[in-house]
Each structure stands twice: as structure tokens, then as C-alpha cells.
Design a protein around this motif. Sequence first.
Motif, PDB file in Angstrom:
ATOM      1  N   LEU A 423     -39.773 -74.410  37.767  1.00  0.00           N
ATOM      2  CA  LEU A 423     -38.457 -74.378  38.272  1.00  0.00           C
ATOM      3  C   LEU A 423     -37.794 -75.610  38.952  1.00  0.00           C
ATOM      4  N   ALA A 424     -38.859 -76.490  39.684  1.00  0.00           N
ATOM      5  CA  ALA A 424     -38.738 -77.648  40.123  1.00  0.00           C
ATOM      6  C   ALA A 424     -38.550 -78.961  39.286  1.00  0.00           C
ATOM      7  N   GLY A 425     -39.123 -78.651  38.023  1.00  0.00           N
ATOM      8  CA  GLY A 425     -38.844 -79.530  36.861  1.00  0.00           C
ATOM      9  C   GLY A 425     -37.690 -79.356  35.850  1.00  0.00           C
ATOM     10  N   SER A 426     -37.320 -78.092  36.162  1.00  0.00           N
ATOM     11  CA  SER A 426     -36.356 -77.668  35.257  1.00  0.00           C
ATOM     12  C   SER A 426     -34.836 -78.114  35.389  1.00  0.00           C
ATOM     13  N   LYS A 427     -34.336 -78.696  34.233  1.00  0.00           N
ATOM     14  CA  LYS A 427     -33.029 -79.287  34.285  1.00  0.00           C
ATOM     15  C   LYS A 427     -31.986 -78.131  33.623  1.00  0.00           C
ATOM     16  N   ASP A 428     -32.576 -76.907  33.456  1.00  0.00           N
ATOM     17  CA  ASP A 428     -31.588 -76.033  32.826  1.00  0.00           C
ATOM     18  C   ASP A 428     -31.282 -74.977  33.641  1.00  0.00           C
ATOM     19  N   VAL A 429     -32.445 -74.348  34.559  1.00  0.00           N
ATOM     20  CA  VAL A 429     -32.401 -73.274  35.357  1.00  0.00           C
ATOM     21  C   VAL A 429     -31.160 -73.319  36.395  1.00  0.00           C
ATOM     22  N   PRO A 430     -30.997 -74.469  36.803  1.00  0.00           N
ATOM     23  CA  PRO A 430     -30.038 -74.457  38.143  1.00  0.00           C
ATOM     24  C   PRO A 430     -28.822 -74.146  37.468  1.00  0.00           C
ATOM     25  N   LEU A 431     -28.339 -74.474  36.168  1.00  0.00           N
ATOM     26  CA  LEU A 431     -27.236 -74.255  35.661  1.00  0.00           C
ATOM     27  C   LEU A 431     -26.519 -72.770  35.689  1.00  0.00           C
ATOM     28  N   GLY A 432     -27.701 -71.796  35.928  1.00  0.00           N
ATOM     29  CA  GLY A 432     -27.226 -70.526  36.010  1.00  0.00           C
ATOM     30  C   GLY A 432     -26.820 -69.763  34.880  1.00  0.00           C
ATOM     31  N   SER A 433     -26.691 -68.361  35.104  1.00  0.00           N
ATOM     32  CA  SER A 433     -26.285 -67.557  34.116  1.00  0.00           C
ATOM     33  C   SER A 433     -24.815 -67.625  33.824  1.00  0.00           C
ATOM     34  N   TRP A 434     -24.213 -67.099  32.993  1.00  0.00           N
ATOM     35  CA  TRP A 434     -22.676 -67.323  32.543  1.00  0.00           C
ATOM     36  C   TRP A 434     -22.387 -68.449  32.810  1.00  0.00           C
ATOM     37  N   ARG A 435     -22.845 -69.454  31.867  1.00  0.00           N
ATOM     38  CA  ARG A 435     -22.608 -70.827  32.121  1.00  0.00           C
ATOM     39  C   ARG A 435     -21.545 -71.644  31.381  1.00  0.00           C
ATOM     40  N   ALA A 436     -20.561 -70.899  30.601  1.00  0.00           N
ATOM     41  CA  ALA A 436     -19.466 -71.539  29.844  1.00  0.00           C
ATOM     42  C   ALA A 436     -20.250 -72.314  28.880  1.00  0.00           C
ATOM     43  N   LYS A 437     -19.711 -73.638  28.970  1.00  0.00           N
ATOM     44  CA  LYS A 437     -20.192 -74.584  27.837  1.00  0.00           C
ATOM     45  C   LYS A 437     -20.933 -75.792  28.611  1.00  0.00           C
ATOM     46  N   ALA A 438     -21.707 -75.222  29.635  1.00  0.00           N
ATOM     47  CA  ALA A 438     -22.995 -76.194  30.515  1.00  0.00           C
ATOM     48  C   ALA A 438     -23.585 -76.681  29.090  1.00  0.00           C
ATOM     49  N   ILE A 439     -24.048 -77.880  29.211  1.00  0.00           N
ATOM     50  CA  ILE A 439     -24.864 -78.534  28.047  1.00  0.00           C
ATOM     51  C   ILE A 439     -26.426 -78.231  28.441  1.00  0.00           C
ATOM     52  N   THR A 440     -27.117 -77.674  27.674  1.00  0.00           N
ATOM     53  CA  THR A 440     -28.346 -77.449  27.967  1.00  0.00           C
ATOM     54  C   THR A 440     -29.295 -78.571  28.428  1.00  0.00           C
ATOM     55  N   ASN A 441     -29.874 -78.096  29.579  1.00  0.00           N
ATOM     56  CA  ASN A 441     -30.650 -79.077  30.104  1.00  0.00           C
ATOM     57  C   ASN A 441     -29.992 -80.273  30.744  1.00  0.00           C
ATOM     58  N   SER A 442     -28.799 -80.022  31.315  1.00  0.00           N
ATOM     59  CA  SER A 442     -27.881 -80.951  31.778  1.00  0.00           C
ATOM     60  C   SER A 442     -27.845 -81.030  33.478  1.00  0.00           C
ATOM     61  N   ALA A 443     -28.517 -80.150  34.230  1.00  0.00           N
ATOM     62  CA  ALA A 443     -28.569 -80.277  35.609  1.00  0.00           C
ATOM     63  C   ALA A 443     -29.520 -81.288  35.922  1.00  0.00           C
ATOM     64  N   VAL A 444     -29.223 -82.078  37.322  1.00  0.00           N
ATOM     65  CA  VAL A 444     -30.321 -82.666  37.792  1.00  0.00           C
ATOM     66  C   VAL A 444     -31.418 -81.556  38.535  1.00  0.00           C
ATOM     67  N   SER A 445     -32.471 -82.075  38.065  1.00  0.00           N
ATOM     68  CA  SER A 445     -33.465 -81.086  38.534  1.00  0.00           C
ATOM     69  C   SER A 445     -33.966 -81.346  39.890  1.00  0.00           C
ATOM     70  N   LEU A 446     -34.648 -80.424  40.619  1.00  0.00           N
ATOM     71  CA  LEU A 446     -35.049 -80.585  42.016  1.00  0.00           C
ATOM     72  C   LEU A 446     -35.889 -81.816  41.883  1.00  0.00           C
ATOM     73  N   LEU A 447     -36.857 -81.967  41.065  1.00  0.00           N
ATOM     74  CA  LEU A 447     -37.682 -83.328  41.151  1.00  0.00           C
ATOM     75  C   LEU A 447     -36.931 -84.443  40.897  1.00  0.00           C
ATOM     76  N   GLU A 448     -36.053 -84.463  40.046  1.00  0.00           N
ATOM     77  CA  GLU A 448     -35.099 -85.752  39.871  1.00  0.00           C
ATOM     78  C   GLU A 448     -34.223 -86.204  41.251  1.00  0.00           C
ATOM     79  N   GLY A 449     -33.925 -84.994  41.909  1.00  0.00           N
ATOM     80  CA  GLY A 449     -33.039 -84.924  43.257  1.00  0.00           C
ATOM     81  C   GLY A 449     -33.891 -85.686  44.130  1.00  0.00           C
ATOM     82  N   ILE A 450     -35.197 -85.173  44.379  1.00  0.00           N
ATOM     83  CA  ILE A 450     -36.055 -85.539  45.175  1.00  0.00           C
ATOM     84  C   ILE A 450     -36.336 -87.258  45.176  1.00  0.00           C
ATOM     85  N   LYS A 451     -36.463 -87.400  43.885  1.00  0.00           N
ATOM     86  CA  LYS A 451     -36.661 -88.961  43.541  1.00  0.00           C
ATOM     87  C   LYS A 451     -35.454 -89.736  43.875  1.00  0.00           C
TER      88      LYS A 451
END
Length: 763
Positions: A423-451
Motif C-alpha cells: 500500500l505504501a508503494g501504491s499509486k492507485d489504492v489512495p484514489l479510493g472506491s467510487w472514484r469517478a474518472k480518476a486515472i488509474t495509478n494517478s495518486a501520489v503514493s506514500l513512498l513518493e510523498g515521503i521522498k
Amino acid sequence: MKKQFLSLLLLGLIAVACQKPGTNTTSQNDSGINTKVEALLSKMTLIEKIGQLNQYSSRWELTGPAPEGVDSMSLYNMVKEGKVGSMLNVTGANATRKIQAWAVDSSRLGIPLILAYDVIHGYETMFPIPLAEAASWEPELAKKSSRVAATEASAVGLHWTFAPMVDIARDARWGRFMEGSGEDPYLGAKMAYARVKGFQGDDLSDETTMAACAKHFAAYGFIESGRDYNTVQIGDPTLHNIVFPPFKACVDAGVATFMNAFNTVNETPATASSYLQRDILKGEWGFEGFVVSDWNSIGEMVPHGVAVDKKEAAYKAITAGSDMDMEGNAYINNLEELVNEGKVDEALIDDAVRRILTIKFKLGLFDDPYKYCNPEREKVLRCDEHLAAAKEAAKRSIVLLKNENDLLPLKKDGLKIAVIGELAGSKDVPLGSWRAKAITNSAVSLLEGIKNVGGSSSIRFAQGPAYTEGLRSFTTELNINTTDRSGMSEARLLASKSDVVVIALGEDCWQSGEGRSQTDISMKGFQQELLEEVYKVNKNVVVVLMNGRPIEINWMAENVPAIVECWHLGSEAGNGIAEVLFGDYNPAGKLPVSFPRAVGQQPLYYNHLHTGRATNGEGNVFWSHYTDQSKEPLYPFGYGLSYTTFDYSNLKLSTNELTEGGKIVVEATITNTGNVAGEEIVQLYIRDLVGSISRPVKELKGFEKIKLEPKESKVVSFEITTKDLEFYGASKEWKAEPGDFNLWVGPNSAEGMAASFTLKKMN
Ligand code: NOJ
């Protein structure tokens, strides 16, 4: 011919042809709209009227089981024949323009379609899931997120969102917990009101606003055993005192539409309930908008066993006040016959059509049916301003659950940080369920945020065993990996060589949402084992929880020093979380839901009734408890920590006696006793000690979020009037009952300074 009619209608009755979209004041003028609606209605054939009550999903994006007999071609033909009033799941300025043209250019009267979509927590820019956002206890924040969501969704041609979902939920087994604001009607009502205002703005005809939809009316959050679509048995007082307030708040906010619900309420499907839709909603509350069914919920009356076929279901639904049939094919195929047979009065259909046309006029669709389909405006999707708003919402929705020895915030320099977990590396999970037209893998992952935020720290990542395998999507069951342990030793090794471990655990976003009920709400797959393995070699563990419902985290709560509840926070999740982890933002969220110790405690909520045997006075077994687990939550409703500490003192009541028309001013002093600035959500609860019916042990009646500099104090004040004490009791009306009350001001539902007062007998 039809175009001519439309032009005449527009010119003759509206006389606003030259106005720019959004400036047409006549579309907000109700009596002007009524005249136009009546004029149009008088031209409509019966089947055209029924057409307005008919809604289909596009065939290429389905958010429910596809009904038989409607393909793209028949849908196209039906729109052209004026047999469709609305569509859902068509998006994009060009696609919506094309479909709108089917109706406007080809149907006899050219009545525009109203186009709907589930814009629940953002359109392309994803905001925190609604449950998370409720943890901010900031209605203004929710209003802003909804405003941004509407700005994006309206730019792609959408007029109507199926949000806010305002169902109070008490059972974490239910996957749709994530869509609402949690367990409390007071907080839920505040968030509901704000979201409606955010979506709709002040003027529905503004091209950046959209019609909102309060759903699911009613009591969907009370489904038995948390299993989606299941039965609801609920008492009248709970329906009125707990379920209704957020819906009523939506009506007060001027919500344009309501959606009814799949479930039965005390043996009657909500869709067939005249009590809910006619007596309460359109009667008592004076709601003037329209009610859409949930996806085939009219047709589902047949399997519910209250209608022999869809014809009877259609009869029951229209009679009960369901105005529009979503994806059910029940109205369009049966209402004409029912009217001709004299079983359904055409006046019922006229009433539903009036309601729908009125909203279409209010949206300005008769002025310019294409005003929302402007490809130029699509550039607002995921623009920097929207992403910045998403980051703000993300960090403000985070709840600090535990922080022993001030492990957090982390230093930005010199630390060796291990970031662990899929989940820390995921760019998708944080987008959540019921996500309308969110682009798959478009979230800033936890790992990216920490960097991004972690300065000169050394940051290494190990995924650990895969959490999920196979396809992850809105429409499929999720596969959790329970066989392949590879990755465990690598994670352990990295943890052993690091100063601190940040491990992300919880749920994939597709574990929550519609159709995602669970009997087990503990961490799945190898997550618990991974946590324990890591903890064996490094005690400086910070758990970042990602989840769409309360989950069981007893071991973690007992052992690891720091836990940060981060839900599914949307597009900017990683940056928002990292700002909290490194102290750029001091977390201030509080739980909008009680965290259980065990799934067996469900449903668990703070505002329960007092049992006759709430405490064990005699040391025996005969009291209301569990023999194998505490009955108390692990973390109570309203709970959340900060990097600073707050002291509560000096509780004062202006009077201890309340009389009709009077008020009590409650004051408390809150002091920041730590060394950093922080925000605190100060909460006011009451208890009505004796009533005509049993009353909750505590009820939230006010809250305020304040910011305090180190050592600063502020006096927070609340006002209590008789209105705040009203409830639906034995007399079956909302009123306050005289007697004694307890009152608390505190940091959560389990702690606080206490006082009491009396409501004097009223005349
Ligand atoms: C069914 C869901 O219950 C409802 O919330 C949603 O709006 C519709 N499907 C349309 O997708």
C-alpha cells in the motif's frame, strides 16, 4: 417541427436568447419556471411524459447489473422517440454533446436529457473518501471539495451527481461505510449540508454547478449484518432521530434530488414506501425536487416479493413517490398501460414530470442544452489548483491515533527510513472506491510523498509479500494473496537496518464500496505477519493505515508506538501524509466512527441507549457485556491526537435552568500545553436523563475546530436552546421534554468536563 416548437417555447416564454450561460436569472425564477413547465407539459403525450421518468446508463459503463433488452441501438432510438429523460454514465464534453443532440435535435419536443454520474469524492482530481473527509470535522472543507468536483464534472457535460451519500452507518462490515460521514447524525448533517452547497453553489444554472442527490433514502446504512442490499429493521425513533437528520439537512440546503434505496425498511422496499417519499420527504419536509430510484430498485420489488411483476412494481413505485426509474425498464414498459387501465392517475405522472422538468429548467438546459459540454473547459481536470485543494483536504482528514514517546514527527535529516508494504508503494489504492474518472495509478503514493517531503533522509522501500493479485477493479472481486510469502525477509532486513519503519497497512480501496461487505474486518493477507516480523527487528514503527472502514487493529494498538489513520486520501494522499509524518502539518482530525476491538462488537456506536444492566455492580456475569472482549471501542468516536497537547478547564454554564425561548451559554477554556501550534476539535455532548423513550448515553450537539499557538488559551462557547434538545419521542413529534440533562465538553465522546442543567417545564 419539434425544433420549431422548442424555439417558440424558448423565444416566447423565456426571452433570454442572448444571455450568456450562468447569467440567466429567469432560470432561477420559480414562478417563471412553473409557467414554462406547465406550457411544456401541456404539449406532451402520455408516453413522452413517461419518457421523462425513464433513465438508462450508457451501455459502455455500467455501475450495476445490466438489465436485459436495452442495447446501445435501442437506447439511441428511445432517446430519439422522447422515451428517455435522463442518462447516467456518459462522460466527456464531446460524448455528452453527442448524446444530448439525440434528444434535442431528434425527439419531437427536443427536451434535453439530464446527465448524471456518481461524483462521490472528486471527478478526476480525487479528494479523500467522504468518511475520511468527515474526520476533518470541517464542513467548509467538504463544501470546497464538492465545489471542485462539480467544477470538473460539469466541465465534461454532467449536470447531476449522485452525491452526497448521507447514510448513517454503524456496522463496519458494510463496504459502503466509506461513502458517508460515519456514525453520527449531527456531524453527518453538517457535512451533508455543506456538500450539497458545494455541488450546487448558489445558482444551479451556473455552468460550474450541478444538481446534487441525497441518497439513499432511507436507512440503507442499517442493513442487517452489514451485508449489502440486505434487509433493514428499524424503529421509528431511530429512523427519525438518527437516519433522517442528514437527509433533512440536504433538503434545508436546497438539494435538487433524492435517491431512494435498495433495501426494505421494516418489510417495505424503500422504493415502494409512501411513508418515506410522500409523507416525510415531499409532505412534512416540503421537498420540491424529484426522487430517482436506485439502480433497478423498482424492478427489485419483484425479488423482494412485494410485486408479481414489473408492472405491479411500477404501480407501487409511482404511487409511493419514486419519480424516475433508474435502469429498471419498469416505468417505460408499464405506466402507459397502468394509466389506460385507470390504475394509475395521470396526475401522479404529471407531478413527477413537473419535478423533473423544473430541475432541467433550473439547470438552464432549456436555455442551452450544450452549455455544460465545452471541451475548452475540460482543462480544469486535475489542474494544479484542484490538486492543491486535494492535498489540503488529505492532510486535514488524517487522524493521529497513537504517538508514544513522540516518535512522530520524523526528522527530515539524517534518518534512515524504511518504507514498507504494497500500500505504501501504491499509486492507485489512495484514489479510493467510487472514484469517478480518476486515472488509474494517478495518486501520489506514500513512498513518493515521503521522498518529496523527507528532506535529506535516506529512504528505502520494500514491498513485502504482495497484498493483492490479479485484476483490481470496481466491478470485480478482489483477490488477496494468501499463499506467496516472498518479500517478507527483504522487508525484515530493510527494517533491521533502518532507524525508523513507516509501514502502510489496511485495505485495498476495492475492499470497500458497493457490494464489498466483509465478515472479517481485520487486516487481510500477510499484513499482520509482516507487521510483526518488522516489529521484531525494529521497534520504531509508524503504521500508516489506509482503509475505507474501521478495521480491527488491536495488536498494533497495543504494540507499535505510532499509528496514523490515513484512510484513502485521494490524488495527493502521499504528499498529505508525508507533511503529517514530518511535522509540516500538525494532524488534527478526529474519528467520525468508533473503532471496534472485534468484528463481533458490530454494530458499534457511541450514541447507544443505556441498557438496564450497563455496569457490573455485583461482580457477577449478569450484566451487558462480552465475556471474551471489552464492550468499549478501541478508539472512541471523536478521538484523535495532535503533536501538541490540550488542556480543558473552566467549564461554565450561563445558567443551569433552561426555559422555552431561553438559552444556555456553555464556555470552556482550551489551552495548548505543548510546544507547537495545533488545532483541536472541541466537542459538546449532552444526555437527556429521563425521556418518554430511552435516550442515548451521549449525543453530539456542537463542535468547533480551533487553532492554538503554544501556551495559548481560548474560550470556546456553545449555545444550547430547546431546539437542540428536541427529539422524536413517544408523542411521535419532535419536541424537547423537560427534565435533567448532563453535558460534557471534551476532546472526544469518551472524555470531557461534565456539568448538568434542567429544562424547565414548558407551557
Ligand atoms: C447503485 C448505487 O447504490 C447508487 O449509489 C449509485 O448512484 C447507482 N448505482 C448508480 O451508479
